[in-house]
Structures are given as structure tokens and as C-alpha cells.
Enzyme design. Structure first.
Site, short mmCIF file in Angstrom:
data_model
loop_
_atom_site.label_atom_id
_atom_site.label_comp_id
_atom_site.label_asym_id
_atom_site.label_seq_id
_atom_site.Cartn_x
_atom_site.Cartn_y
_atom_site.Cartn_z
N CYS A 1 6.11 -6.49 -19.93
CA CYS A 1 5.00 -5.94 -19.13
C CYS A 1 5.27 -6.00 -17.64
O CYS A 1 4.38 -5.78 -16.83
CB CYS A 1 3.69 -6.66 -19.46
N HIS B 1 0.83 -1.20 0.00
CA HIS B 1 0.00 0.00 0.00
C HIS B 1 0.87 1.25 0.00
O HIS B 1 0.53 2.26 -0.64
CB HIS B 1 -0.91 0.01 1.23
#
Length: 584
Positions: free
Chosen positions: A515, A212
Site C-alpha cells: 500500500c 502540494h
């Protein structure tokens, strides 16, 4: 320039950091894993210490146990209400984090464990500690993303214990001038309420690129370095430091004039990033497709409003992490169509379910495994449940119909994660081609890179997932803070596998993209281009920095940077050698 003066380069890329020795330190420098680039110069402040965890010191009499539990529920209500109030002042991921933390505080299973312990005579404070520890053990055993949520649990525990004791709420200290925030591991609820005018950079001993703290730092666009290890403890309160988010370093003892020069240079590049509009190409016109990583319709719309030319990674499993049963083909089609509609003319690459390991999807019902990262995940799940994959491919086909992506320029490609053998590539390609879908595979297992030429003979494209490719090449958990010096895509061994894949693509005329996290590093993007990569896909905020950097070098320089990195002995040396080619 005063110690409180600070400035930052504001591109939100997420490049990897040069590796170092196991202790992670150097003279006057602490090294970690970079998350958000930018350079700042400011004094540091440490997060307020968490309350000392209690030991069982008394048995609560039976006639006081009800009131003891009532004190717990009152403390939970106070903490939850305080966090909920803060959530109304923020948006985006920060609000989601605070709302999730409120849900943890009000979790009924946690409250039941506390109540059971209090009924047995424990104090509310000790019962909170024990109940939380039970969940922490459970989450750590699950590993991956679940293990990263341990910080959330500990944060709620500490806030409730402080409330029960009548102590100040732990967290971010109050400052009235720009500071660099240092922490062992920043609690999500604290990260979500950072003031970027006062907290100009964040550095933590623990954490990872998907925590987070990392996600919100990108949203706030403040330099961020994680996983420094205990070396960060050598930086004392009030010390003026230079934080380089791109290099992943915290430097003490830097001359103020030198610091000013570095901050100014970073700010100039940041200005170029803000004004860059594309398309991505080297200074002599070598095109590189710049694509976005998304997870749903909302993030796809955000990408469409940016410089992204399309979507290079649609993480379909993230649409379904909360689903307890498999969505129907029609339900899947609706969600996929939301993403497809964001780019009616652009390229969209869909990854089939990459469930398992750090992304548990409830309806997949994978068995408990001792080592889930090496277990039944990605395409391997379909070996025992082919219908699950076939229904998803049907959902993708139907989603295309719903979205109206019928233009010949609207390319829609589908790739399988965790392909390791030629047989798997051939099998997946057949299922795709039966439905008129363009078939590809993730190259994230070293075996697939080594067998790339044979694998590509059955595929229309491949995309290199550098996060897992690095993890498996270096035999190091990519979520481990202590192994961050190994799990760095600048590792020459990883770059050699990328080079091998690109050479195979040149022989078979197969498009090769990247990616993984490496695609978000502006410097490494030049190296990847020099190795022969055709497209780069990264988080949307990272794209402009990558494009701006590519535009400052020609293709020959990219190839020279690639050669220098391939010839290096380690990750730090590879980054340094590549940077030296362009005089950095």
C-alpha cells in the site's frame, strides 16, 4: 515537431525514480523523484525570482509606526483577497490549497509578531521577514508534513513583501505556448493556478511526493518531477527538454524526431490507460487485487467511481488531524461508516491511527522527540494508552454496523502501523479478534519483514508500506530532497525485504499486499507481482495505469522482472534491468 509542441501521457500514477549519484546528474540528463508519469517535449521557463529579503536598514520613528503597521495590514488584505478570488476559479485540492494560503496570510499570531516588531521600530518589510522566520524555524523543527508547509509560509511572506514594495507579484511567468515550468520549489498558491494547456510539466529542485506541488500535479494530470537538487540550474531559460515523469528525468539535447517518437509512445500507452476498466490481471490470468488509498468519505466515493475493487488503505488519522480532543466512539463510527458505505460489497482495509512523526494528531499528546520518525508513533502510542486503540477498534466495529456491511463478500480488515515485534502482532490481533475484526499489520519496519513468518502466525493478512520500509532500510528521511536517490523503493535491499515477506506469506498462507508509493508505479507493480504480492493499493488516479501495464505481461515475465531487479546493484540498475525484460 517544434520546440513549443508538447504532449503528455495522462495517467496519474506516482512511481519512484531511479537513483543516481549524490549530485543527481548525468550527461545531458537531470534526475529527480518522479511524481506523475508522462512524456513531454517543450521549452522551459523558470519561475519568477522571489524578492530579495530585506536587512534592517532603518529605525521607524514612533510617529510613523502606526501607519507602518497599517501598510502591512493593507498589503495582507490585498494578497489575501487576490488569492481568495483565484480560489473561486478552481476546485478540489487546488481550492483547498488557496484557501489554506489565505488563512496563513490572515493568521493573527503572525500579525501580532509583525506588530510587535514594528512597535519596536522595525520597518514593516523587515518585520514580515523576521516574523515569518520564527514560524519557519518552528515548522522545520516539527518535521514531516509541518516542515513541508515552510514553502507556504515563505510564499505568503514574499507576496506581502512585494506588495509593500510596490513590486510585481512573484510566481509563474506568463507564457502563450506550451512550456515546462522549472522552479527551486513551487509555491502552493502558484501550483493551484497552473494552466495545464500552457504548463505541460513541472520540475522542482526541492519538494517531495506528498507536497502540494505533487498533489496538484496529480490532480491536473501533468508530468511532474521533484527533488532534482541543484543540477536543475544547468537547464537555461528557453531550452527544449524532454521530461519523462515516469523515469523522473529532464533531458537536454534530444533529437526532435526521437522526442516525437517518445511522446507518441507515451500517448499510446496513455490511451490504453484511459480505456482500461479492469479487473487487474496479467495477460495469462494471474489476478492481482487493485485497491485505493483513501482518507475520508469523499475520497472513498471517488475511489468507488473508479476501477478500484475496494480500499487497501484507509488512513484514519487523516480524519482527525484538526481535532484538539479525541472524538467519541460514536463520532468515530460515523466517519468510518462514510468510508464503508462507498464499498458496500468490496474489500476495505482500515489502518488504525498512524499518528506521530510527520502526522501529528493533537489529541494524542505525544511528547517532543529528537527523532520522531524513530519514536513513539503508530501502534507504539497504544502501549502507553491502550484505551485510545480500544476505543478506535470499538468505533470501527460500530461503524460497520452503521454502514450495513453485513454481506459475507464485504471483507473489512484492520491493520496496525509500525509493528516491529511478534509480541505486538499477537497483542493487536487479540484486541481485533475480541471484536470480531480481521487482524493485520503493516510491514514497514525491517525487523517485521525479517520476522514475517512468526508475525504472520498471529495475523490474517499483512500490507507492506514501502514508503517507511524504504526509509528505515536505507536510513534516510523519505521527506529529504537531498536523499531522494536513497529513498527509492527500487532499492534492491528493499525488494529483498518484500520478497522475504512474500515467501513467509506463502508458507503461512497469509495474504500480502503493498500500500506504499511503490504500488503506484506500473513497472514496479509487475516486479511486486512477480515477488508474490497479492494486492496493490495506491492513489485512485494511479490505478488504471497499473492495471493496464499488468495486462501487457504474463506472470512468468513478472517473475523474470523481479529476479532481474533483485539481482541488481542499485535502484537505477534495478529499474533498468526490469524494463529490459520487456524490451523497454
Amino acid at each position: 515537431m517544434t520546440q513549443t509542441e508538447a504532449s503528455s501521457a495522462s495517467s496519474a500514477a506516482q512511481p519512484p525514480v531511479p537513483s543516481t549519484g549524490p549530485d543527481g546528474s548525468g550527461q545531458g540528463t537531470v534526475r529527480g523523484r518522479s511524481v506523475v508519469p508522462g512524456v513531454v517535449y517543450a521549452p522551459v521557463t523558470w519561475v519568477t525570482e522571489r524578492p530579495e529579503l530585506p536587512e534592517p536598514t532603518e529605525t521607524v520613528p514612533e510617529d510613523r509606526r502606526d501607519s507602518e503597521f497599517e501598510a502591512f495590514t493593507a498589503a495582507v488584505d490585498t494578497v489575501a483577497d487576490r488569492l481568495a478570488a483565484r480560489s473561486h476559479n478552481v476546485d478540489g485540492h487546488a481550492r483547498q490549497v488557496l484557501e489554506a494560503t489565505v488563512a496563513i496570510a490572515r493568521d493573527r499570531a503572525w500579525a501580532r509578531k509583525v506588530k510587535k516588531s514594528v512597535a519596536a521600530g522595525q520597518t514593516a518589510v523587515y518585520a514580515v521577514r523576521q516574523a515569518t522566520e520564527d514560524f519557519i524555524v518552528m515548522f522545520r523543527k516539527a518535521g514531516g508534513v509541518m516542515a513541508e508547509r515552510v514553502t507556504d509560509l515563505a510564499d505568503v511572506r514574499d507576496r506581502v513583501i512585494a506588495e509593500l514594495r510596490g513590486e510585481p507579484e512573484p510566481g509563474i511567468p506568463q507564457v502563450d505556448s506550451p512550456h515546462v515550468l522549472l522552479a527551486d520549489d513551487l509555491a502552493p498558491a502558484d501550483t493551484a493556478t497552473l494552466d495545464p494547456d500552457l504548463i505541460v510539466a513541472v520540475v522542482t529542485e526541492k519538494g517531495g511526493a506528498t507536497s502540494h506541488t505533487a498533489i496538484i500535479a496529480r490532480q491536473l494530470d501533468i508530468p511532474c518531477v521533484v527533488a532534482t537538487g541543484p543540477a536543475l540550474q544547468t537547464v537555461t531559460e528557453g531550452t527544449a527538454v524532454v521530461v519523462d515523469g515516469g523515469e523522473g528525468t529532464v533531458e537536454t539535447g534530444v533529437d526532435p524526431e526521437e522526442a516525437r517518437s517518445r511522446v507518441d509512445a507515451a500517448a499510446r500507452f496513455s490511451e490504453k490507460v484511459r480505456s482500461w476498466t479492469g479487473p487487474a490481471q496479467t495477460s495469462d490470468g494471474q489476478r492481482v487485487q487493485l485497491l485505493a488509498n483513501v482518507q475520508d468519505g469523499v475520497t472513498a466515493e471517488q475511489a468507488a467511481a473508479s476501477v478500484a475493487e475496494g480500499i487497501g488503505l484507509f488512513r484514519t488519522e487523516l480524519c482527525f488531524l484538526s481535532e484538539t480532543s479525541e472524538p467519541s466512539v460514536d463520532q468515530q463510527a460515523e466517519r468510518y461508516a462514510e468510508v464503508f458505505r462507498a464499498f458496500p460489497e468490496g474489500k476495505v482495509v482500515v489502518r488504525t491511527l498512524d499518528a506521530g512523526s510527520d502526522k501529528p494528531v493533537p489529541f494524542v499528546n505525544a511528547e517532543d522527540e529528537d527523532n520522531p520518525a524513530l519514536g513513539v508513533r503508530g501502534l507504539r502510542i497504544a502501549r502507553g494508552n491502550t484505551q485510545l486503540l480500544e476505543r478506535q477498534l470499538d468505533g470501527i466495529s460500530r461503524g460497520l454496523e452503521l454502514s450495513g456491511r453485513t454481506s459475507s463478500t464485504a471483507q473489512t480488515w484492520v491493520m496496525a502501523p509500525m509493528v516491529a515485534t511478534v509480541y505486538e502482532a499477537k497483542w493487536f490481533a487479540q484486541l481485533c479478534h475480541e471484536r470480531g475484526l480481521t487482524a493485520g499489520a503493516m510491514i514497514e519496519v525491517p525487523a517485521a519483514a525479517l520476522m514475517a513468518e512468526k508475525i504472520m502466525s498471529y495475523l490474517d493478512f499483512v500490507s507492506i508500506g514501502t514508503n517507511d520500509l524504504t526509509q528505515y532500510t536505507m536510513a534516510a528521511d523519505r521527506l529529504s530532497s537531498s536523499l531522494a536517490y536513497l529513498t527509492d523503493p527500487w532499492q534492491p535491499a528493499v525488494l529483498h525485504l518484500v520478497h522475504t515477506t512474500c515467501r513467509a506469506g506463502s508458507v503461512t498462507r497469509t495474504a500480502v499486499g503493498v500500500c506504499g508509493e511503490a504500488a503506484a508505479d506500473p513497472l514496479l507493480a509487475c516486479v511486486l507481482t512477480g515477488l508474490g504480492v497479492n494486492s496493490l493499493s495506491a492513489a485512485t488516479p494511479a490505478l488504471a495505469a497499473v492495471g493496464a501495464q499488468l495486462g501487457e505481461v504474463d506472470f512468468v515475465t513478472c517473475r523474470n522482472m523481479a529476479a532481474a531487479a533483485l539481482n541488481a546493484e542499485g535502484a537505477e540498475e534495478a529499474r533498468t534491468a526490469a524494463a529490459a525484460v520487456i524490451g523497454r
